[in-house]
Scaffold this motif. Sequence first.
Motif, PDB file in Angstrom:
ATOM      1  N   ARG A   2      38.930  44.486  34.980  1.00 25.03           N
ATOM      2  CA  ARG A   2      38.350  43.803  36.090  1.00 25.03           C
ATOM      3  C   ARG A   2      36.785  43.965  36.435  1.00 25.03           C
ATOM      4  O   ARG A   2      36.682  45.353  36.117  1.00 25.03           O
ATOM      5  CB  ARG A   2      39.172  44.434  37.415  1.00 25.03           C
ATOM      6  CG  ARG A   2      38.179  43.775  39.089  1.00 25.03           C
ATOM      7  CD  ARG A   2      39.137  44.788  40.433  1.00 25.03           C
ATOM      8  NE  ARG A   2      39.999  44.961  40.388  1.00 25.03           N
ATOM      9  CZ  ARG A   2      40.521  44.939  41.369  1.00 25.03           C
ATOM     10  NH1 ARG A   2      40.452  45.025  42.648  1.00 25.03           N
ATOM     11  NH2 ARG A   2      41.930  45.657  41.353  1.00 25.03           N
ATOM     12  N   LYS A   3      35.677  42.944  36.673  1.00 23.50           N
ATOM     13  CA  LYS A   3      34.937  43.360  36.809  1.00 23.50           C
ATOM     14  C   LYS A   3      34.029  43.757  37.522  1.00 23.50           C
ATOM     15  O   LYS A   3      33.281  44.426  37.717  1.00 23.50           O
ATOM     16  CB  LYS A   3      33.524  42.606  36.183  1.00 23.50           C
ATOM     17  CG  LYS A   3      33.731  42.536  33.799  1.00 23.50           C
ATOM     18  CD  LYS A   3      33.030  41.163  33.514  1.00 23.50           C
ATOM     19  CE  LYS A   3      31.919  41.435  33.168  1.00 23.50           C
ATOM     20  NZ  LYS A   3      31.665  40.416  32.652  1.00 23.50           N
ATOM     21  N   LYS A  18      34.201  31.639  31.860  1.00 15.59           N
ATOM     22  CA  LYS A  18      32.947  31.196  31.995  1.00 15.59           C
ATOM     23  C   LYS A  18      32.671  29.962  30.837  1.00 15.59           C
ATOM     24  O   LYS A  18      34.463  30.092  29.726  1.00 15.59           O
ATOM     25  CB  LYS A  18      32.103  32.321  31.061  1.00 15.59           C
ATOM     26  CG  LYS A  18      31.327  32.847  32.520  1.00 15.59           C
ATOM     27  CD  LYS A  18      30.950  34.140  32.442  1.00 15.59           C
ATOM     28  CE  LYS A  18      29.753  33.755  31.609  1.00 15.59           C
ATOM     29  NZ  LYS A  18      28.690  35.366  31.404  1.00 15.59           N
ATOM     30  N   TYR A  33      31.569  28.242  39.198  1.00 17.16           N
ATOM     31  CA  TYR A  33      29.852  29.193  38.370  1.00 17.16           C
ATOM     32  C   TYR A  33      29.511  28.282  38.615  1.00 17.16           C
ATOM     33  O   TYR A  33      29.470  26.681  38.835  1.00 17.16           O
ATOM     34  CB  TYR A  33      30.804  29.040  36.956  1.00 17.16           C
ATOM     35  CG  TYR A  33      31.306  30.016  36.846  1.00 17.16           C
ATOM     36  CD1 TYR A  33      30.213  31.437  36.525  1.00 17.16           C
ATOM     37  CD2 TYR A  33      33.266  30.909  36.080  1.00 17.16           C
ATOM     38  CE1 TYR A  33      31.608  32.852  36.479  1.00 17.16           C
ATOM     39  CE2 TYR A  33      33.970  31.464  36.117  1.00 17.16           C
ATOM     40  CZ  TYR A  33      32.406  33.028  35.494  1.00 17.16           C
ATOM     41  OH  TYR A  33      33.045  34.226  35.601  1.00 17.16           O
ATOM     42  N   ILE A  92      36.371  38.708  39.220  1.00 16.72           N
ATOM     43  CA  ILE A  92      35.467  38.323  38.149  1.00 16.72           C
ATOM     44  C   ILE A  92      36.050  38.999  36.401  1.00 16.72           C
ATOM     45  O   ILE A  92      36.434  40.437  37.139  1.00 16.72           O
ATOM     46  CB  ILE A  92      34.173  38.472  38.262  1.00 16.72           C
ATOM     47  CG1 ILE A  92      34.169  37.462  39.098  1.00 16.72           C
ATOM     48  CG2 ILE A  92      33.265  37.877  36.875  1.00 16.72           C
ATOM     49  CD1 ILE A  92      32.249  37.848  39.264  1.00 16.72           C
ATOM     50  N   TRP A  93      36.962  38.308  35.569  1.00 18.78           N
ATOM     51  CA  TRP A  93      38.069  39.247  34.660  1.00 18.78           C
ATOM     52  C   TRP A  93      37.281  39.635  33.412  1.00 18.78           C
ATOM     53  O   TRP A  93      36.304  38.336  33.698  1.00 18.78           O
ATOM     54  CB  TRP A  93      39.154  39.116  34.662  1.00 18.78           C
ATOM     55  CG  TRP A  93      39.542  38.943  36.197  1.00 18.78           C
ATOM     56  CD1 TRP A  93      39.700  38.174  36.973  1.00 18.78           C
ATOM     57  CD2 TRP A  93      40.998  40.126  36.632  1.00 18.78           C
ATOM     58  NE1 TRP A  93      41.138  38.242  37.811  1.00 18.78           N
ATOM     59  CE2 TRP A  93      41.128  39.056  37.543  1.00 18.78           C
ATOM     60  CE3 TRP A  93      41.288  40.801  36.454  1.00 18.78           C
ATOM     61  CZ2 TRP A  93      42.312  40.048  38.472  1.00 18.78           C
ATOM     62  CZ3 TRP A  93      42.403  41.644  36.869  1.00 18.78           C
ATOM     63  CH2 TRP A  93      42.956  41.185  38.296  1.00 18.78           C
ATOM     64  N   ASP A  94      36.857  40.267  33.336  1.00 20.79           N
ATOM     65  CA  ASP A  94      36.426  40.133  31.147  1.00 20.79           C
ATOM     66  C   ASP A  94      38.330  39.226  30.739  1.00 20.79           C
ATOM     67  O   ASP A  94      38.751  40.882  30.460  1.00 20.79           O
ATOM     68  CB  ASP A  94      36.237  41.158  31.261  1.00 20.79           C
ATOM     69  CG  ASP A  94      35.745  41.763  29.534  1.00 20.79           C
ATOM     70  OD1 ASP A  94      36.618  40.760  28.623  1.00 20.79           O
ATOM     71  OD2 ASP A  94      34.295  42.343  29.257  1.00 20.79           O
ATOM     72  N   GLN A 100      34.623  34.871  27.473  1.00 23.92           N
ATOM     73  CA  GLN A 100      34.632  35.882  27.756  1.00 23.92           C
ATOM     74  C   GLN A 100      35.024  36.292  29.012  1.00 23.92           C
ATOM     75  O   GLN A 100      35.094  37.281  28.926  1.00 23.92           O
ATOM     76  CB  GLN A 100      33.237  36.632  27.569  1.00 23.92           C
ATOM     77  CG  GLN A 100      32.989  36.080  26.090  1.00 23.92           C
ATOM     78  CD  GLN A 100      33.832  36.833  25.022  1.00 23.92           C
ATOM     79  OE1 GLN A 100      33.496  37.955  24.489  1.00 23.92           O
ATOM     80  NE2 GLN A 100      33.685  35.739  23.780  1.00 23.92           N
ATOM     81  N   GLU A 101      35.019  35.817  30.289  1.00 29.10           N
ATOM     82  CA  GLU A 101      34.771  35.633  31.115  1.00 29.10           C
ATOM     83  C   GLU A 101      35.319  34.649  32.103  1.00 29.10           C
ATOM     84  O   GLU A 101      35.286  33.718  31.964  1.00 29.10           O
ATOM     85  CB  GLU A 101      33.560  36.501  31.989  1.00 29.10           C
ATOM     86  CG  GLU A 101      33.720  36.893  33.651  1.00 29.10           C
ATOM     87  CD  GLU A 101      31.914  37.010  33.975  1.00 29.10           C
ATOM     88  OE1 GLU A 101      31.891  37.723  33.550  1.00 29.10           O
ATOM     89  OE2 GLU A 101      31.693  36.481  34.616  1.00 29.10           O
ATOM     90  N   CYS A 102      36.235  35.324  33.161  1.00 31.31           N
ATOM     91  CA  CYS A 102      37.344  33.690  34.434  1.00 31.31           C
ATOM     92  C   CYS A 102      37.083  34.874  35.557  1.00 31.31           C
ATOM     93  O   CYS A 102      36.463  36.387  36.133  1.00 31.31           O
ATOM     94  CB  CYS A 102      38.355  33.479  34.270  1.00 31.31           C
ATOM     95  SG  CYS A 102      39.561  35.088  34.513  1.00 31.31           S
TER      96      CYS A 102
END
Length: 618
Positions: free
Chosen positions: A493-494, A468, A508, A485-487, A472-474
Amino acid sequence: MAAAAVAEVGQLELRAAIGFNGHVPCGLTCHPDKEHILYPLGCTVVIQELDSKKQTFLRGHTNNVSCVVVSRNGLYVASGQVTSMGFKADIILWDFQRRELLARLSLHEGKIEGLAFSANSLYLLSLGGQDDGSVVVWHVDKREAVCRSPASGGSTGNATIVVCSSRRDGMFITAGNGTIREWEVDLANRRIHPTECRTGHVRRVSMCVKVADDDNYFYVGTSSGDVLKLNTNEKLMTDYGPHKKKFSLGVTALLLLKTGDVIVGTGGGIVALCRGSDYKVMKKIQVQGAVTSLTHRDEGHQFFVGTKECQIYQVNYTAFTEELIAACHTEAVHDIVFPSGISDLFVTCSKNDIRVWHTPESRELLRIVVPNMICHAIDVTRDGKSIISAWNDGNIRAFLPQSGQPMYEINHAHSLGVTAIATTSDCKRIISGGGEGQVRVWEIHERIHKLGEILKGHVSAVSCIKIKKDDQECVTASLDGTCIIWDIVRCIRKQTILATTLFKCVCYHPEEYQIITSGTNKRIGYWEVFDGSMIRELEGSASGSINGMDITSDGAYFVTGGDDHLVKLWNYNEGAVTHVGVGHSGNISRLKICPGNKYIVSVGADGAILVWKYPESR
């Protein structure tokens, strides 16, 4: 209704093709007008203006082009292709001026090994491959076969070369493994009569044949590294040489000069000017890769050399110095990336090397070579100060983009090779994915780089990573059928997205509330980032996996490419294809829309880099 929908899909305009299939014998040929060169690239024949470098394309083959030939009067081009065993391989006859398909000639099976126009373009001679083994005489004006015959006798090997007489329409020569035959066309009886040429005790495998302009002699280059000279009237070898110091790795191409001298191209990459009487080398140059093509532009000025390393050189006759005028990847291209905000440069990677290209001129600016390694993925840091690359030996390598000098190397980054890579916009972290399924966060400082965190969730190779804008996130896509989706601040893991597919690519949406994915199930999935739920699913391809996708900066359109060899431009909201690009002959591995939406660049397994014009009115 379906027909109307198909009719509305536009064609993407191919702006440039970077590539040359140097494995095709005599594939590079100069047109008699001395202003164009022709060469094969995948299933396309490229016609390039020598001065302006402008390209036009002859497209009609369904598989790789195996031979290209131009008639002496310059009116016609003929090209043959490879196909699957048991299927007919097409020969296409083209009108050079109008760049149009005139006729599709189908008799041979498997592969067209060689083509030749007769002296006055009355006939086209074609030679089938190993599974076919026949030679066919075609009448050019009538577009029909005159006669067909087995190319070689039972006691000799396969014929691999066909060339025509310089003066007579009714005479041609075939050569190959232990066979050299001269043929006469008997048009009245629709037959061709072969005569085996006598070479005495000399037994050779022919690699190239050239007929003298006066038609009295022809010359055969052999895998043994010597040249045979045969009399066309007597059908008898009169001389051969050199006797002592033969050419290394065989004589693979020949060019006859009016002075009586000979230019020899060898499998060892030597191009030598030899004395016609005894083949004594007077001048020579070394090129990269085995020579497969030698073609005159203008005798006394320059000629061109094509090599197996897919490079094209221009050589000056008098100075006998070479200039590299075209180069490309020799193996499958795995990834392509544009630097942030720059459309005039892009970077590609393949086996052994990374290359930086100038988009408007399709010119190679830099080559970074790492021998015997495969580069799976690349990224350019947002500040443009380094090229980050992922390699099959498990290392991450960073290079300076101006000089190609190594900056640093992260050894043993992953145990089963690094398969995906991305950098954060602050240029302080690298996110890498490996063949074992781990995602690793690396902290990059001026003098030190260290492992920050290991994210475990995938059980198979990570195929794609996108970060992103706020760092903050990928999201990571994997061949295990999950996208996670990771923080990447708290390193947790989100969300996990599951599907019955091997995920190959993920993007994205620019507003970052949705992601789109695709893979081996040929479907394009739209997903909510918030909870990982599916929004919609589209049929992305009729045949084969989708391997790459990219989205425009406004999120209105995206492109996909994969094993169906097609580049497709989609309307994001409507989920409909607006344009299709046909040009690749192999699987498309990755593709990108350049910043500013001027070009779409696609790369694939055929080693080609195709630059498409982004459509203006959509």
